[in-house]
Design a protein around this motif. Structure first.
Motif, PDB file in Angstrom:
ATOM      1  N   HIS A  68     -17.520  45.925  33.070  1.00  0.00           N
ATOM      2  CA  HIS A  68     -18.619  45.148  32.505  1.00  0.00           C
ATOM      3  C   HIS A  68     -18.604  45.231  30.985  1.00  0.00           C
ATOM      4  O   HIS A  68     -18.219  46.251  30.420  1.00  0.00           O
ATOM      5  N   SER A  70     -20.450  45.615  27.502  1.00  0.00           N
ATOM      6  CA  SER A  70     -21.682  46.265  27.032  1.00  0.00           C
ATOM      7  C   SER A  70     -22.595  45.304  26.275  1.00  0.00           C
ATOM      8  O   SER A  70     -23.771  45.595  26.076  1.00  0.00           O
ATOM      9  N   GLU A  77     -25.411  44.443  31.354  1.00  0.00           N
ATOM     10  CA  GLU A  77     -24.657  45.573  31.889  1.00  0.00           C
ATOM     11  C   GLU A  77     -25.489  46.407  32.860  1.00  0.00           C
ATOM     12  O   GLU A  77     -24.951  46.995  33.804  1.00  0.00           O
ATOM     13  N   SER A  98     -16.924  50.281  31.017  1.00  0.00           N
ATOM     14  CA  SER A  98     -17.659  49.416  30.113  1.00  0.00           C
ATOM     15  C   SER A  98     -16.777  49.116  28.901  1.00  0.00           C
ATOM     16  O   SER A  98     -16.051  49.992  28.423  1.00  0.00           O
TER      17      SER A  98
END
Length: 125
Positions: A68, A70, A77, A98
């Motif tokens: 994902h 940030s 997120e 992340s």
């Protein structure tokens, strides 16, 4: 149906990885976790778990990688982190990564995904 088609083409289910980005990732969670045949993994990119899922026994230990951004303005997120927490509560051990990006993919992420796929499909490489 897509998974069954690949199996009919001679691909063992244990070598199939389900991947999805954004809304496709929400579908991937449902498809992979509920699949009655064992899969090689689930890759969830900049996505969320849209609804509760009851995992199949065949995929109770499914390897999961969640990536994902940030700074994602489309799918915050926090939703990716929530999906990881839900999976953990269900007994999975998802890998969560992340990246300093928005709703997209980046080179570092592509490299990480490549390594993860290699580990799933060629564990002795």
């Amino acid at each position: 149906a897509l998974i069954e088609r690949e199996i009919a083409r001679g691909i063992p289910s244990e070598r199939i990885i389900i991947a999805g980005f954004s809304q496709g990732g929400a579908v991937a969670y449902q498809a992979a976790l509920r699949q009655p045949k064992p899969l090689a993994g689930l890759l969830a990119l900049s996505t969320y778990m849209a609804m509760p899922v009851t995992p199949s026994e065949a995929n109770a230990a499914l390897p999961v990688m969640i990536c994902h951004g940030s700074m994602d303005p489309m799918v915050p997120e926090q939703l990716g982190q929530r999906a990881a927490a839900t999976l953990t509560e269900l007994g999975y051990t998802p890998q969560y990564r992340s990246y300093p990006m928005e709703h997209m993919v980046c080179l570092e992420q592509i490299r990480d995904i490549g390594q993860w796929i290699t580990q799933r499909l060629m564990p002795n490489a």
